[in-house]
Design a protein around this motif. Structure first.
Motif: not given
Length: 734
Positions: A370, A374-375, A621, A685, A727-728
């Motif tokens: 995660l 996320r980045r 994801r 991602t 995102v999850r």
């Protein structure tokens, strides 16, 4: 095929085990005979100019190889030492196979000017077969070592190669004594039980024994390098533990779902067995590039490593399921309480498909995924930048044949080297560049060759057929930049004249040329084969490209550190080595081939879990996060075990083994941590749903002919061009 293997293992487990037991006995009984057929030569390239010129020189000169003894004492003029040296020299001269042994007291240059050392060169007769030469060298060396009035060290020529090979085998034996107990302890910590922990070791022994048997078969048709044994041991132990770890962990998961052992074995082989199959094939393809090279050293490395990979893979897919079918009922499933005092660190205490909350280790790897998801741009840029910086020293990498400096100071060869360096002028024991000038050559050629820069001395001899032999002693080491530059300059200026160059420096130049000529074909073979296998595994065209790119990054970083340590000398002493100005020519090809294969190994571990979630949910994801959550612990533990195996090879002092051990240890750790835990989820991602894309025709081919982990899995959803969703974290699989 996998279903057939699973049925055979569960229906006839004893037959399968007895078959492997017979294979084990044959491997340890007949396979170990390969130790008597090993060669220590690594630099010779069949058909090269240096080899052809050496063969011609052997025909024209009556003398064969030579080696040396050095005697050091506070004073070499004592009556006792003079008498012992005189008797030893006289005895060696009388031995069969010896051509000449000069008197070190009367021959110019053999007595050190400081009066503290004597050099005794021993020249063998030409035309000796291998057995006769070995006997002559052994008898002469033993007699010279009987000189008791001074310190004696004997090495050089055929003895140096033998001593290096012996030291390499001793280091491997020492590493095995250290790593096997350490691996067993870690496996006990992982599984919390001796039965489950012992299964990987059984697979390891069977795999290595089978590889020895295969090598013995290869030795009947081609030369096998002494270093092939080290590679078989190192790689065989590591991969067997990897594959068995993956299979046993998956079996414990399946046992958490059903009490039927046979059903659990079938599910394990169907799911994890697919990963093992593809992983073994990818590692074998990565190593197959070595077979492209005509060098007996590289070719035998490819054959040895490929053999152990295939045998380990077959053992994991046949022997291990049979053992599980017989004894799996006594192995605690995931989620069972530990029966060991104080508990144990067990991978997957719960079924990874259970709806209960995951234990901390799984959640930790999910959080890592995660974090990167996320980045993705920041993580990708940072990781790529760090790995690129670590890989920069590769741009200045140099390779050489090496000399006695590769050995520890307590070895005989290194003692001779150090004594000569201490008491004699530079270049005393430097092998010359040998130039054969044919009788019809332009007389000016000899003068031009003598005038080349970097030549310390030039000796001339006319051979029986009129050929002139020039022996050019270079400045620096025997295969240093000056020596190799002399070889290249001679070959450049000779034009069409009948001139050939041989010697150690020429062998190194020819070896480098062989690498440059054959490497593109080897790389192309490996990349095409891996791309095809990765497509068959994932059904995607983009994932193979991403996988190859990230793998090359981790490989470059690990090799760059090896160059920085052992070539440039930063911290080499901490590992028992020293900076030599270049890497051993044995190290880079093996590090590249093996590390590349192992990196693909871990990639498949992760991709198999990602693909499972992708097929179940269609959420890219969720596939990224859940795939790392499910596989992160397996990859981490496998990397830890491999790092222990490879790290054990750094406990010796032989520089090539130290270089290979450090390179593979770093490759495993960098790839399993930085690359697989950060760069892979970040790039997945960035690719999004496109990661699983393939043209419709290829997708249909994959759906029809691809080997699927779960027969009931639905086709992967097509990737529409839609904006990315937030995102999850993926929910647990049903």
């Amino acid at each position: 095929m996998l279903a057939t293997l699973a049925r055979t293992a569960t229906q006839h487990p004893r037959t399968v085990i007895l078959t492997w037991l017979l294979f084990l006995v044959l491997g340890l009984g007949f396979g170990t005979r390969v130790f008597g057929d090993l060669t220590s030569s690594v630099e010779d390239v069949p058909g090269s100019e240096s080899v052809l010129a050496e063969e011609r020189l052997a025909e024209l000169t009556p003398d064969g190889d030579d080696f040396s003894a050095v005697v050091s004492a506070p004073s070499i003029d004592t009556p006792q030492l003079r008498a012992q040296v005189g008797e030893a020299v006289a005895d060696v001269r009388k031995q069969p196979g010896i051509a000449q042994v000069p008197d070190p007291y009367t021959t110019r240059g053999l007595a050190a000017q400081d009066g503290k050392a004597l050099l005794i060169p021993v020249v063998l007769k030409g035309g000796l077969d291998d057995d006769a030469e070995e006997e002559a060298v052994g008898d002469a060396a033993d007699r010279l070592r009987e000189i008791s009035a001074g310190e004696v060290a004997v090495s050089g020529g055929p003895l140096l190669g033998e001593q290096m090979g012996t030291r390499a085998q001793e280091d491997v034996a020492q590493a095995e004594l250290i790593t096997l107990p350490a691996v067993l302890i870690v496996l006990l910590l992982i599984f919390g039980g001796l039965r489950a922990a012992g299964l990987p070791l059984l697979v390891t022994v069977s795999g290595v024994a089978g590889a020895f048997l295969t090598l013995y078969g290869f030795s009947q048709f081609t030369e096998i390098s002494v270093y092939a044994v080290q590679i078989v041991t190192m790689l065989g132990l590591g991969l067997a533990v990897d594959y068995a770890l993956l299979m046993v962990i998956r079996f414990r998961e399946e046992r958490g779902k059903t009490q039927d052992v046979a059903q659990a074995v079938h599910a394990t082989v169907a799911r994890a067995g697919r990963t093992v199959l593809f992983s073994g094939l990818t590692v074998a393809i990565s190593l197959s590039g070595l077979v492209w090279f005509p060098s007996a050293f590289l070719r035998s490395m490819g054959l040895a490593a490929g053999a152990v990979v295939v045998v380990d893979m077959l053992a994991a897919l046949t022997l291990l399921p049979a053992l599980l079918a017989l004894f799996g009922g006594k192995i605690a499933p995931s989620g069972a309480k530990s029966r060991t005092r104080g508990g144990a660190w067990r991978i997957g205490r719960r079924s990874e498909n259970a709806t209960a909350p995951e234990p901390a280790p799984g959640a930790f790897f999910a959080r890592l995924a995660l974090f990167s998801a996320r980045r993705p741009l920041v993580v990708s840029a940072a990781v790529v930048a760090v790995l690129a910086v670590l890989a920069l020293p590769v741009l200045g990498m140099r390779i050489n044949i090496g000399d006695a400096r590769q050995l520890p100071h307590d070895t005989e060869a290194r003692q001779l080297y150090d004594t000569v360096r201490e008491h004699y002028p530079a270049g005393t024991d430097t092998d010359p560049v040998q130039v054969l000038i044919g009788s019809g050559a332009d007389p000016d050629c000899e003068d031009k060759i003598r005038a080349l820069p970097g030549i310390r001395a030039a000796d001339r001899e006319r051979l029986s057929d009129g050929t002139v032999l020039l022996e050019l002693t270079p400045n620096g080491t025997v295969d240093g930049p000056t020596a190799t530059r002399i070889v290249e300059r001679v070959r450049d200026l000779r034009g069409d004249e009948p001139i050939q160059v041989t010697g150690n420096a020429a062998s190194l130049v020819d070896f480098r040329s062989m690498l440059a000529e054959r490497a593109p074909w080897a790389v192309l073979t490996v990349l095409v084969g891996l791309f095809a296998l990765l497509f068959a595994f994932t059904g995607s065209l983009l994932l193979p490209l991403r996988t190859l790119a990230t793998t090359l990054l981790s490989l470059g970083a690990s090799l760059g550190i090896v160059v920085w340590v052992f070539q440039d000398g930063h911290g080499a002493s901490l590992l028992g080595g020293e900076g030599l100005g270049a890497l051993s020519l044995t190290a880079p090809p093996l590090i590249i081939a093996i590390a590349f294969g192992l990196a693909m190994d871990y990639e498949l571990f992760i991709l198999s879990r990602m693909r499972e979630t992708w097929l179940e949910t269609g959420d890219h994801r969720a596939a990224t996060v859940e795939g790392l959550r499910r596989s992160g612990r397996v990859v981490s533990c496998a990397a830890l075990l491999l790092a222990i195996v490879f790290g054990g090879f750094m406990t010796g002092g032989f520089s090539p083994i130290l270089q290979i051990g450090l390179g593979l240890t770093l490759a495993v750790l960098i790839d399993a941590t930085v690359v697989r835990m950060f760069l892979v989820p970040a790039t997945m991602t960035l690719l999004g749903r496109r990661a699983w894309w393939a043209p419709p025709r290829l997708r249909k081919i994959h759906q029809r002919y691809g080997l699927h982990e779960a027969p009931s899995a639905a086709p992967a959803p097509q990737a529409p061009e839609t904006p990315e969703t937030p995102v999850r974290q993926a929910p647990p699989s049903p």
